[in-house]
Structures are given as C-alpha cells and as structure tokens.
Design an enzyme around this catalytic site. Structure first.
Site, PDB file in Angstrom:
ATOM      1  N   GLU A  98     -30.809  -1.026  21.669  1.00  0.00           N
ATOM      2  CA  GLU A  98     -30.642  -2.270  22.761  1.00  0.00           C
ATOM      3  C   GLU A  98     -30.077  -2.572  22.560  1.00  0.00           C
ATOM      4  OE1 GLU A  98     -34.744  -3.187  22.083  1.00  0.00           O
ATOM      5  OE2 GLU A  98     -35.670  -0.941  22.326  1.00  0.00           O
TER       6      GLU A  98
ATOM      7  N   LYS B  87     -46.791  -1.734  27.794  1.00  0.00           N
ATOM      8  CA  LYS B  87     -45.094  -1.195  28.314  1.00  0.00           C
ATOM      9  C   LYS B  87     -45.901  -0.068  28.965  1.00  0.00           C
ATOM     10  CE  LYS B  87     -42.218  -0.065  24.081  1.00  0.00           C
ATOM     11  NZ  LYS B  87     -42.490   0.676  22.890  1.00  0.00           N
TER      12      LYS B  87
HETATM   13  O1  LIG Z   1     -40.733   0.807  19.967  1.00  0.00           O
HETATM   14  C1  LIG Z   1     -40.174   0.385  20.889  1.00  0.00           C
HETATM   15  O2  LIG Z   1     -41.019  -0.877  20.853  1.00  0.00           O
HETATM   16  C2  LIG Z   1     -39.235   0.390  21.960  1.00  0.00           C
HETATM   17  C3  LIG Z   1     -38.550  -0.829  22.672  1.00  0.00           C
HETATM   18  O3  LIG Z   1     -38.237  -1.542  21.259  1.00  0.00           O
HETATM   19  O4  LIG Z   1     -38.653   1.698  21.534  1.00  0.00           O
HETATM   20  P1  LIG Z   1     -38.581   2.880  21.971  1.00  0.00           P
HETATM   21  O5  LIG Z   1     -39.037   2.624  23.733  1.00  0.00           O
HETATM   22  O6  LIG Z   1     -38.133   3.692  22.152  1.00  0.00           O
HETATM   23  O7  LIG Z   1     -39.873   3.134  21.411  1.00  0.00           O
HETATM   24 MG   LIG Z   2     -42.193  -0.274  18.865  1.00  0.00          MG
END
Ligand SMILES: O=C(O)[C@@H](CO)OP(=O)(O)O
Ligand SMILES: [Mg+2]
Length: 433
Positions: free
Chosen positions: A208, A341
């Site tokens: 990131e 998300k």
């Molecule tokens: O754990 C998290 O919060 C995300 C974003 O930082 O990571 P990932 O998309 O790999 O789950």
């Molecule tokens: Mg996370």
C-alpha cells in the site's frame, strides 16, 4: 425500454496494483448513460468474506478471473438486462438471485461487485450527478472523511518483517480534508527521514506504499512513527495521532490458541495480546486499533473491548462487512467501529446496509480500500455520500492510492464553503457525526 434501463454489459480482465488480474465492467443504459468499475482484491482476507472467483489453471498462474468475467456477460447480464439502473436494491437483489449462494461463490463476488458499482455509476451518469451526491440519502449533506494514512507496513503486505500490518497517521488536528492530507504527507517525509538516519532502506515500500523497513519489533515501528511525527514539526497526539491495524487473524495459531509475534519470538494468549496493546496505548497517542484479535475470537473481543474502551476498536476480519456478524458484535459489545470494504460483501446495497446499521448503533464507520487496488476512485465518492466519517486507503504514494485521495481533494475543492469535514469527531468511542 426506459432511458435508465440497462441495455448492455461489457467486461474484461484488468490488472490490480499487485499486477494480479481483477474484474472490470461497463454498464450501458438505453438512454446512453454509462458506468465503468474495476474491483479491488485483498491479501489479508477474512475467512468469512464473500468469495472472489479465481480460475485456477495456467493462465496468470491460476490467479486469472476469466470465469468471473464470463459470468458478468453471461448469467449476471441476463439477470439485470432490461432492469432499471436507478433501482440499485433491485439490481443487487437480481445479482444475488442469479448467484444463489450467500457468499456469492457460484458466480464470484468480484463479478457481482463489478456490476453493482458500474450500475450505480451509470445511474449517476444518467442523472447528470456526481457519484457522491447520487448515492447520498435525500437531504444528507456531503461529508469529507477523516483519513487514516499508512506510513509503515508489516505483516502480509511487507514480507512479515514485523507482525502488525499497518501503522497509520490520523491527522486529528486538521480542520479540512486538504489540510489532513498535507499533515499525512509531512509525516511520511518526517518518518522516512528518521528511518534513513537509522540506516533503513526507505526505497523499500509495501503493497500500500508504506515504508517496509525490516524493523526489530512492533514497538519500534510505533517509536519510528512517533519520531516521524515530531520530525515533521507536529505535536504528537494533538496534530497527528496514531492508528494500527494489528490484523491479528494473520498470526493467530488456532491449534495452540496463541498469537505468534514471530518477529519478536513471542507467543501470547488473547489476554496477553490485549495487555500488550494496552501498554502501547499508554506510551503512544493511539486513537484506533483494527483487528485487535482474530476473526472468531468473539469472547475475547468482548472483554478486550472493555479493557481498551478508550480507543476506537475496529472490526475488519471480525465483521467482513457482513450485517449478521456486525449485529453479533453490537449485541455482545465486540469492537466499537466497523471497517467497510464493499468487496467483502459483493454488492453496493449490502455494504450500504452495514454502514447504516453501524451508524444507528453508534459504531463508527471507516470505508476501506484493499491492498490490491486499482486506479478507480468510486470508494472516495461513497465515503462522502454515505457520510462514513472515516476512510482508509493506504499511503499518500502510488497512483491506486492517490486516485482516491485526489478524488476527495477534488470534491472538497469543488464544494468550497459547502464542504463538511468529519474530522476527529468521527472516531469511536462516541462518534459525534
Ligand atoms: O487489512 C486491511 O485492512 C486491508 C487494507 O489495508 O488489507 P487487505 O486488503 O489485504 O485485506
Ligand atoms: Mg485490516
């Protein structure tokens, strides 16, 4: 056909910021409105997330998404073609019906979300409205979110040099989004300068865009970030505070029932990990801790929430943007905030429902990108329109991250005096927005 009815769908394999294939889609309406969307992909994924369909096979080493793309233009297109794009709930229900599984594993959550987002963008286009204003509830003013910005990375995003996944700055003293990004930029520069002096290679960046220095311990990352904030000429705690994403699921050993801090050669019980976090909170101005414990360690999440009650406790793998899991957390007092998300759940309507449920339970909401991202910026508009109050996108570097920051900077600049800014009041406990 009405002007806002879906007439055509088109889909293709695109690449995300890790160079891994992902689904892109365009929805075209009868009256000419269009929307395209590219979906992101996680690395530290929760077990209970909706299922991203990957091909297996040889192409792209098994990571291709040609089957998901075929599902967009095949069964999913058949389910939504001719429907009115302005009925987002109806479109999303049709997607779910065509898939037929709760976790969207038949046709793929990546295929589902690509259509869902492309559809809302096409509907906004047809209405001649910016996406943030189209997705807002009637009468709700746009609200720019408080950003949490990744400065140092560990865990699955940085070769597991340290165990904790994200060390982020929260510009709590800033009075606008634009000012907050300036603070984050200064902290990045300050932290990189200190890291370089301490002999670390600052050209090493993680998924990131955070610094991926091979630090000796988790605590040393907090010390480095705190020093970086001070180096930037900022007041630690009042201008800029700290957030962490422990991502504890990633280092939980279920057989032993222990959390393995491999970088420090330590194994901790749930209580000991919470105690460790409490000591970090005593020594550093930490305002938010994500995934304190593992995704199914429910009882300890509840006790841990009372122990660490003064800070925001954010459930990511714990809730996976799933209403049922969030409700369980609200009922049992696990966490006090939710990371949202959209690709964890697969449709826009489901993600929106989680935001609304959290807001009515006075859980703070943080809209979040994934570690595998794209140049698409729809996430920024959702944060403003849905008034989530907070957003997490990664660092201030790399175009898939700056695409979102730049969209938010644009919205704030265009709105001028009409721009509301959530600021530090958005943080749990007791979010004031
Ligand atoms: O754990 C998290 O919060 C995300 C974003 O930082 O990571 P990932 O998309 O790999 O789950
Ligand atoms: Mg996370």
């Amino acid at each position: 056909m009405n002007n806002t009815d879906i007439s055509e769908l088109f889909a293709w394999e695109a690449l995300d910021s890790r160079g891994t294939p992902t689904v892109a889609c365009e929805v075209v309406l009868a009256g000419g409105g269009r929307g395209t969307a590219i979906v992101p992909s996680g690395a530290s994924t929760g077990t209970h997330e909706a299922v991203e369909l990957r091909d297996g096979g040889e192409r792209y080493g098994g990571r291709g998404v040609s089957a998901a793309v075929a599902n967009v233009v095949g069964p999913l297109a058949d389910a939504v073609r001719g429907r009115d794009a302005t009925g987002q709930a109806d479109i999303d229900a049709a997607i779910r019906w065509a898939d037929g599984t709760a976790d969207l594993s038949a046709l793929g959550a990546n295929a589902a979300l690509a259509i869902s987002i492309a559809n809302v963008k096409a509907a906004a286009d047809a209405a001649g409205e910016p996406l943030y204003s189209y997705v807002a509830e009637a009468g709700a003013e746009p609200l720019l979110p408080l950003p949490m910005v990744n400065i140092i990375s560990g865990g699955a995003h940085a070769g597991r040099a340290i165990d904790v996944q994200d060390f982020l700055v929260v510009p709590v003293g800033a009075s606008s989004f634009t000012e907050a990004i300036d603070v984050a930029w200064r902290v990045r520069r300050g932290t990189a300068a200190v890291a370089e002096e301490r002999g670390y290679n600052v050209a090493l960046v993680a998924d990131e865009g955070g610094l991926a220095a091979p630090l000796p311990s988790n605590r040393s990352a907090l010390e480095l970030l705190a020093a970086g904030i001070e180096r930037a000429g900022l007041q630690l705690g009042t201008d800029a505070a700290i957030a962490i994403d422990v991502a504890a699921t990633e280092f939980y050993n279920a057989e032993k029932g222990r959390y393995e801090l491999a970088s420090e050669g330590r194994e901790l019980t749930s209580d000991e990990l919470v105690e460790e976090l409490r000591s970090w909170c005593a020594d550093f101005p930490i305002v938010s801790i994500e995934d304190v414990l593992a995704e199914d360690d429910w009882d300890n999440w509840t006790t841990g929430t009372s122990t660490l009650a003064k800070v925001q406790l954010l459930g990511d793998d714990l809730f996976v943007t799933n209403s049922a899991r969030l409700n369980r957390g609200i009922e049992t007092g696990a966490a006090n905030a939710v990371l949202v998300k959209p690709n964890q759940v697969g449709t826009l309507s489901d993600a929106c429902e989680v935001v609304r449920a959290a807001q009515s339970a006075r859980y703070a909401t943080v809209l979040s990108a994934r570690s595998g991202e794209t140049e698409d910026s729809w996430l920024a508009d959702l944060a403003v329109g849905w008034r989530t109050g907070q957003i997490k996108v990664g660092s201030t570097m790399r175009s898939e991250r700056t695409a979102k920051w730049n969209r938010l900077l644009e919205i704030e600049a265009r709105l001028g005096a009409r721009a509301g800014y959530a600021g530090a009041a958005a943080l749990s406990p007791n979010p004031g927005i």
